[in-house]
Structures are given as C-alpha cells and as structure tokens.
Write an enzyme that holds these catalytic residues in place. Structure first.
Site, short mmCIF file in Angstrom:
data_model
loop_
_atom_site.label_atom_id
_atom_site.label_comp_id
_atom_site.label_asym_id
_atom_site.label_seq_id
_atom_site.Cartn_x
_atom_site.Cartn_y
_atom_site.Cartn_z
CB ILE A 80 -1.07 0.08 1.08
CG1 ILE A 80 -0.33 -0.31 2.79
CG2 ILE A 80 -2.07 -0.88 1.13
CD1 ILE A 80 -1.37 -0.07 3.68
CD GLN A 123 9.88 1.51 -2.34
OE1 GLN A 123 9.13 0.75 -3.09
NE2 GLN A 123 11.07 1.59 -2.26
N GLY A 124 7.57 4.14 1.56
CA GLY A 124 8.31 5.26 1.82
C GLY A 124 9.68 5.11 1.82
CB ALA A 125 12.50 7.35 2.68
CD GLU A 126 13.90 5.14 7.39
OE1 GLU A 126 14.28 4.08 7.96
OE2 GLU A 126 14.65 6.04 7.09
CB ALA A 127 9.27 0.52 6.07
CE LYS A 141 7.15 1.45 8.98
NZ LYS A 141 6.84 2.59 10.14
CG ASP A 176 6.66 11.53 9.68
OD1 ASP A 176 6.59 12.59 9.28
OD2 ASP A 176 6.45 10.51 8.71
#
Lengths: 206, 347
Positions: free
Chosen positions: A6, A8-12, A27, A126
C-alpha cells in the site's frame, strides 16, 4: 497468504496482509543495497526494535496505537493491527464537512493523546495529519507510523520539534484549520505538566 | 570579437575556499545554447597534516588571480569589450579569501565599465550542475568542505530540507586525512577515496541522522580517538578506517536524500560540490535511486570542485532576469544561506 503493497516510503514498504485470523499491516524495512551489510543490519534492527518498543509503551499508558502482533527481526518486519478508519488529513481535506463542534472534539483528542505520549518521554518523529487516525468503531484517536519514533531523556526540544512538524502540516496542508492546531496546543498545555517549557521552546523556534 | 548581439558573455571569479578560479561562459539568447569558453583554476595546497588558513589562502589568491584571469581570457579568445557582466562569489565562504577575489571583481567592473553580479556560491553549484547534467527539477545534495545540504526547489527558492548540524562532510573527511597524514594534493578527500578502495574491514562508527539533518562532529571525534590505538595494535589498516568512515558518512547522506525524495515525490537526484566527485558516493546514490526507480546526476571534478564558470553561469542567469549588484553593495559575507536567494530565473 496475499500481501498487498500500500505504500513505499523512504524507510519501509507497507503491506496489508492477514495475520492469523485478523487483517494486519506488515511493515518491512527493506534492505538498502547502498549500505554496507553490517551497517544496514545494525540500523534496521535498532529502528525496528525502537518502533516496536514505542508502540508497546504507548499502548501500556493508554495512548491508542496499532497493536503489535509480531516482530520478525530476521525479515525486518513488524506485523501490527490494521486500523479501520479515516486519517485526520482526510477529515480536514477540502470539501470534507466538519462542524465546529466536531473539530473541537478532534483537537481535544489530539491534544490529549500527544500530552500523554510526551509525558511518557516518547517522541513520534513524524507527526503529520496523515499519521493521526479516527477509528470507525469507537471514534478513538489513534497515532500511527512510529517509524521515526524514539524515547528521549526529558528533551524539551525533541517534543517541541514534534509539535513543530505538526504545525508545519497544518500550515501547508490545512491552512483553513489553523484554529484547530491552536486548540490542540491549548489542550496539550492543560493536560501535560511540563507543557509550558515545550510550548515556550516551540515559540522560540519561530 | 563577438559579432552576435544575442549572445551574452559573463566572467566569473571564485575564491571562497582554497581554490581561485576564473571562468568565461556565453549564453545564446536566441538558441538557448550555453558554451563554456574557459575554466581555469589554481589550488592552494598545504603540507600533509595541515589545513588551509584564511590568511594564507587569501595571499595565495592575491598571488594567482591575475595569471588565472589572463589565462581564462586568453583561452576564451575574447576581448574585454565582449564581456557583458562580471560575476563574483559573494559568499558563503572564508572571509579573507572571498574579499581578495571581490576586490578584483570590483576593480575590473570599474576599469572596464561592466555591471557586477554577486553570486551565492551554493546556487552557483546547483545551477552549474543542472546545466551540465540536464537534470530538470532534482533533489540536490550539496556536499563540500564547507557545506552539507539537501535542497529542493520550490516557489522561487532553493529550500533546505536537511543539513549538517555541525561540520560539513568534506571537513570531516579532510580532518581525518590530517590524522593519517595523507597528502592534500590533489585534495585530501581524493586520497581518502583511494585508500577506501583498498579497505576491507568495516569498523563500526557512530551514525547520526536526525530526521533530515545529519551531524558529523561526533563521528570525527570518535574515529580520531580510536584510530591511533587500532593502528598501533594492527587491528585494522588506515585503508579500513577510510573505508569505514566513507561508508558511514555517505550512508547518512544517501538516507537523508532519500527521505527528501520520498517527501516531495521526486525521482531525480543531483550531487554537487567537491565531495560530489567521490565515485563511491555517486554509486551509493545510484543504488538508492535504482531501488526507487529514480536517477542520479553527477558531474566531474571540472564542475564539482569550486570553479569560476559556475559563478559566471549563475551570475549570468540572474543578470538576464534583470539583477545586478551596485558597487556600493558589492560586499562579501561568510554566512549566506542557499534559501536567501530569490531565484527569479526559474518557473
């Protein structure tokens, strides 16, 4: 078992997936190929544990967050509760009808939750309106995405930064709802003993 | 002599750190073509184990700027009357070296009766990087001996998303080079890079990322304090230390850059500044970009390392948008943040 990506961030990468009988979020902090394997493992393990720890601690002190189901260190994945609800970002979006009464109620819930979290020396890292949700079932305010969270040693500055990040979201994304942010600060100030110094720090930063 | 009046020519003078550089650039207003006519540089190199001091660096610039200038004009093959504008670095940088070059810019402006444009050094790097690589709207990682910033453009300004909370990444590398007594020729960072290529063992170092900001001073103190002991007991080689330092520092830079990309939804990264020549940094950034379907743009030492041409280029962009610096305002400043510049020349 079906996994649906759902986000894709910078981390996960975040997936929805069934976990035993429940709907869950998986996650996964994906491997960063650019990083030296030892460094990558160290950082990922540390952050994964930090995130799980903050989630559990929040739950213990009565801040509504997703329940942690399982931490899979080997696969760098946290399984947690899938929350049915709407984000505050959606609730405040243009065209979303929200009465003054509702928005006061919302601000009160946010202010109280943040006060409780900060009183327990937890920093979210955040805080945006996309990371605040209202549950469909009981209208409780849940804080999500503790990916950048950490536990401080009484740092006024870290807490002020948390609020500052939230304020920036209000200014950039919900400029018409600034009164709501002011109510959040008011409630925060009333519900947390040490709020005065945090709010002073927040003022200094401007 | 130039015949086409649609062509503007700028002279750029740079001397904010240990390089003194002069460049000549032309912009063809009818075709949009940009041509680099000359790009000459001279570097103040100090003995191994030492850094460069403002006073000596300024003396170096004073000694070399006229030969560099003469050479730049000769290579460009232009006459002084062909020049439309004289651009110089206003800041940020070391005070004395900046002033030594600004004096020359002012003198030329009066002597040749040409307008002056004071340029922000960081904006010079960004604009030159965009010009050379063709990157349209990238997230910019600006890394050098004096600066470390993650930048993105929005509404007429280069906004700083993340930056170092203490020393610059290049400063951290340079100072560690002094600990190992590596030569400053051609640059300490280059020699660290060569050593790092031969390093094998990864030594764990502190890792300090705070949101989109980074901090290097603690890492430097740590490695400075453990290095003599590790080396004397043969537990690792100087190469291993260089390798570990680079891996750690660059991972921090790539991580914060990635966060900025995710935040603003950009797929392009541009690396500028002296540390941007480092091939390991470029390849780490490329691996990160690949995992996000993105692309990396980088330049080589001609443009990464401080030079006059980038000052000429950014100055000419500002000049074309109607900006000049009156003589009485043609000062220098050691502190001059990237986001202070109003970028009138971009959409």
């Amino acid at each position: 078992m079906s996994k649906n990506l759902i986000k894709q961030g910078a981390e996960a990468r975040v997936y929805t997936t069934p976990f035993l009988t429940r709907a869950a979020i998986a996650k996964e902090r994906f491997r960063k190929t650019y990083r030296h394997p030892l460094l990558d493992k160290k950082l990922t393990d540390r952050r994964l544990v930090q995130e799980a720890r903050c989630l559990v601690k929040c739950r213990n002190i009565g801040v509504d967050v997703p329940a942690v189901y399982f931490v899979d260190l080997e696969n760098r994945t946290i399984y947690m509760e899938y929350i049915e609800g709407k984000t505050v970002n959606d609730l405040l979006a243009d065209g979303a009808a929200i009465t003054t009464e509702e928005s006061d109620e919302l601000a009160k819930k946010i202010g109280e939750a943040l006060a409780k979290m900060h009183a327990a020396e937890m920093i979210h890292g955040d805080l945006t309106t996309s990371n605040l949700m209202i549950r469909d079932v009981n209208k409780s305010l849940a804080i999500i995405d503790f990916g950048l969270s950490f536990i401080t040693s009484c740092s006024v500055e870290d807490k002020a930064v948390d609020l500052y990040v939230l304020e920036k979201t209000f200014l950039s994304t919900h400029p018409h709802a600034h009164h709501l942010f002011l109510t959040i600060l008011k409630v925060y100030g009333e519900s947390y003993n040490n709020a005065k110094s945090v709010l002073r720090k927040l003022d200094e930063g401007k | 002599m130039k015949s086409n009046t649609n062509v503007l020519i700028a002279l750029g003078l740079e001397g904010s750190a240990n390089k003194v550089g002069v460049g000549v650039i032309s912009h063809d207003l009818s075709t949009g073509a940009v041509e680099i006519l000359s790009n000459i540089r001279h570097t103040h190199i100090t003995p191994p184990g030492t850094g460069f001091l403002p006073r000596d660096t300024a003396a170096h610039h004073r000694e070399h700027i006229l030969p560099v200038l003469t050479e730049a004009l000769k290579v460009a093959g232009i006459e002084t009357e062909d020049i439309d504008v004289i651009c110089y670095t206003k800041g940020p940088g070391m005070g004395a070296p900046l002033i030594s070059v600004a004096v020359v810019a002012r003198t030329l402006s009066l002597l040749w009766n040409k307008p002056l444009v004071g340029v922000n050094h960081c904006v010079g790097h960004i604009e030159m990087g965009r010009q050379v690589t063709g990157a349209e709207n990238p997230v910019v990682l600006y890394v050098s001996g004096g600066n470390t910033q993650v930048i993105a453009y929005a509404e007429q300004r280069y906004r700083i998303f993340g930056e170092t909370l203490d020393i610059a990444v290049g400063n951290c590398l340079d100072r560690f080079a002094r600990v190992l007594n590596l030569p400053n020729d051609p640059s300490p960072g280059y020699n660290i890079e060569q050593y790092a290529k031969r390093g094998e063992k990864f030594i764990e170092l502190p890792y300090t990322v705070k949101g989109m900001d980074v901090s290097f001073s603690g890492i430097l103190s740590h490695i400075e304090s453990i290095a003599p002991d590790l080396l004397s007991r043969n537990e690792c080689t100087p190469e291993d230390l260089c390798f570990s330092l680079q891996e750690t520092l660059f991972a921090m830079l790539v991580e914060t850059t990635e966060r900025a990309m995710a935040h603003i939804g950009s797929k392009e990264v541009l690396i500028v500044g002296g540390v941007g020549c480092n091939l390991r940094l470029q390849s780490m950034m490329a691996q990160m970009a690949e995992q996000r379907d993105g692309k990396v743009f980088a330049t080589d030492e001609r443009y990464c390392i401080d030079n006059g041409i980038m000052i000429a280029h950014a100055g000419l962009l500002a000049f074309r948008s109607g900006y000049t610096t009156p003589l009485e305002n043609s000062t220098c400043t050691q502190r001059y943040r990237t986001d202070e510049v109003f970028v009138k020349w971009r959409e």
